[in-house]
Write an enzyme that holds these catalytic residues in place. Structure first.
Site, mmCIF file in Angstrom:
data_model
loop_
_atom_site.group_PDB
_atom_site.id
_atom_site.type_symbol
_atom_site.label_atom_id
_atom_site.label_comp_id
_atom_site.label_asym_id
_atom_site.label_seq_id
_atom_site.Cartn_x
_atom_site.Cartn_y
_atom_site.Cartn_z
ATOM 1 N N ARG A 30 15.244 18.694 30.758
ATOM 2 C CA ARG A 30 13.462 19.589 31.355
ATOM 3 C C ARG A 30 13.140 18.886 30.815
ATOM 4 N NH1 ARG A 30 15.521 25.437 32.913
ATOM 5 N NH2 ARG A 30 17.480 24.487 31.420
ATOM 6 N N LYS A 37 16.488 16.620 22.573
ATOM 7 C CA LYS A 37 15.596 17.725 23.065
ATOM 8 C C LYS A 37 15.120 18.738 21.521
ATOM 9 C CE LYS A 37 17.741 21.983 24.801
ATOM 10 N NZ LYS A 37 18.288 23.072 26.128
ATOM 11 N N GLY A 157 24.867 34.869 31.074
ATOM 12 C CA GLY A 157 26.053 35.160 30.777
ATOM 13 C C GLY A 157 25.393 36.742 30.397
ATOM 14 N N ASN A 394 -20.820 10.447 -11.557
ATOM 15 C CA ASN A 394 -21.975 10.819 -10.023
ATOM 16 C C ASN A 394 -21.495 9.714 -9.028
ATOM 17 O OD1 ASN A 394 -23.427 12.807 -8.862
ATOM 18 N ND2 ASN A 394 -25.032 11.130 -8.365
#
Ligand code: UD1
Ligand code: CA
Length: 486
Positions: A30, A37, A157, A394
């Protein structure tokens, strides 16, 4: 630094001989993904990575991971996270009981406690696993299930208890009667076993059920038949046991994991102005009194020091940000920002950027492999690649460190206390000495000795482009294009 929340905390080691089996052989169709997965990530870690971090916190004697589907991806990934893991291959997925039989054979264990967990429950915490294993051991159960009471038990279950409240069986959805389906106490799929009982029970499992699989949960019935104790210990925080089967569930679990991590950091003293748009991955570490502004993402192994203010709209991956630093609207990767330094708005810190304390990487500035000394500043519209800039220097607006000659990359060194003009190009390899200066628009191709001023390009020429007949009738009046229109 405060202790990092999330999976990965170490707990007091369990007293018992503990084996953990992680089931990760299933397919995950899925997800509709070329990636297995359990390798899909939330919170900066794969799902199985989160489970392994929770398992690691128990310091078990052995960990066995059962792999099957896409095992060429899953096996090396698990090994990379846990080099001493035992990998057991389940060629075809004949059920959780079958998977555990293969795992036990690979582990060769016959004593102590065996904990079985799935590889796709990324919110699972080490503390919960440990508490469950301790309850199981204290009650001297042959088998225990980590259960939960949920509103919608569909698909799980069911925990069937007798009139005395003792667990009699776990019945899977497809095998349950209508009465059993109305039970709201369900199995999380996380079980604990006495190792000897498990070893004896596994060969007795059959696949005479609706799915034709060897159900690990049928060990409960076998224990009851043998007159052994079965425990079901509910977990309050059910989300810790939830898995992601598709990308919608993955995103939901990812959001919840993030909510938990952000909340933990707030409890540890971090100010988060907008928790909903702040993302903090599991491997991040923050000091107290850090302030995170909206739309900030702290990723990977990013570390942020005390009183630093990050955001808004900032993403930092594997960065180290010093105490009191300020990073606004920036993206950084593998960069170091010193104490009290300033970054942004709109800066891109690429790998190898090291900005020392009190320095500045300003607006529309990109840096890569660049060491910028203490108090040095690259304030505006510049690219600094492969460079050292000395302290207090700078760099003028719009400066390009031209590091690439089309074939090779070269290095530029700018000394301490230098002041370079606007719109310079430093053609590497080149060195600009301490205290040197450059004029505006200079293209520096040769080294500039310390204390010298470099200028390039010829003197300015002003050419009069007005034709004589236009001199009286111009519609622009006094302001010609040279003065007003550029
Ligand atoms: C299982 C439990 C169910 C529980 C539910 C919780 C069984 C028989 N059922 O059902 O009681 O409520 O989890 O989510 O155990 N796996 C393998 N090899 C296999 C089969 C499964 O490694 O042959 C792995 C899967 O990748 C998965 C885990 O075991 O990580 C659970 O398997 P799954 O098929 O999802 O079981 P459920 O039907 O959800
Ligand atoms: Ca499942």
């Amino acid at each position: 630094m405060a202790q990092a929340p999330g999976p990965g905390d170490t707990l007091d080691p369990m007293a018992s001989d503990l084996t953990v089996i992680v089931l990760a052989a299933g397919g995950g169709t899925r997800m509709r993904s070329k990636t297995a997965k359990v390798l899909h990530e939330i919170g900066g870690r794969s799902m199985v990575g989160h489970v392994l971090a929770a398992v690691q916190a128990l310091e078990p004697g052995r960990v066995v991971a059962v792999i099957g589907h896409q095992r060429d991806q899953v096996g090396p990934h698990i090994l990379s996270l846990m080099p001493d893991v035992i990998l057991a291959v389940q060629e075809d997925q004949q059920g959780t009981g079958h998977a555990v039989r293969i795992a036990v054979a690979a582990a060769g264990t016959t004593s102590g406690t065996v904990l079985v967990a799935a590889g796709d429950t990324p919110l699972l915490r080490g503390e919960s696993l440990r508490d469950f294993a301790l309850e199981h051991e204290a009650a001297q159960c042959a088998v225990s299930v980590l259960s939960g009471v949920v509103d919608d038990p569909f698909g799980y279950g069911r925990i069937v208890r007798n009139d005395e409240g003792d667990v009699e069986a776990i019945i899977e959805e497809n095998d349950a009667t209508a009465d059993q389906r109305s039970i709201h106490e369900i199995s999380s799929g996380i079980l604990a076993f006495d190792a000897e009982f498990l070893t004896e029970a596994l060969p007795k499992l059959d696949n005479d059920n609706a799915k034709g699989e060897y159900y690990l949960t049928d060990t409960v019935g076998l224990a009851r038949d043998a007159g052994l104790t079965v425990g079901a210990f509910p977990i309050d925080d059910w989300m810790q046991t939830e898995g992601a089967n598709d990308r919608v569930q993955l995103a939901n679990l990812g959001r919840e994991l993030n909510r938990r991590i952000v909340e933990q950091w707030m409890r540890d003293g971090v100010t988060v102005m907008d928790p909903d748009t702040t993302w903090i991955e599991a491997g991040v570490s923050l000091a107290p009194d850090v302030i995170l502004l909206p739309n900030t993402q702290l990723l990977g192994a990013t570390v942020v020091g005390e009183d630093a203010v990050i955001g808004p709209d900032t993403s930092l991956k594997d960065c180290e940000i010093g105490a009191g630093a300020r990073v606004v609207r920036a993206h950084g990767e593998l960069a170091v920002v010193g104490n009290g330094a300033n970054v942004g708005p709109y800066a891109y810190l690429r790998p190898g950027t090291e900005l020392a304390g009190g320095g500045k990487i300003g607006t529309f500035v990109e840096t890569k492999n660049a060491h910028i000394g203490a108090g040095a500043k690259v304030p505006h519209l510049s690219y600094v690649g492969d460079a050292d800039i000395g302290e207090g220097t700078n760099i003028g607006a719009g400066t390009i460190f031209a590091n690439y000659d089309g074939v090779d990359k070269h290095h530029t060194t700018v000394g301490k206390g230098a002041k370079t003009g606007a719109n310079n190009t430093f053609v590497a390899p080149v060195t600009i000495g301490d205290g040197a200066m450059t004029g505006g628009g200079t293209v520096v191709r040769r080294d500039v000795p310390p204390g010298h001023l470099a200028v390039s390009g010829g003197p300015q020429r002003n050419l009069d482009r007005r034709a004589p007949r236009d001199q009286e009738s111009t519609s622009m009046g006094d302001a010609g294009p040279d003065e007003g229109e550029s």
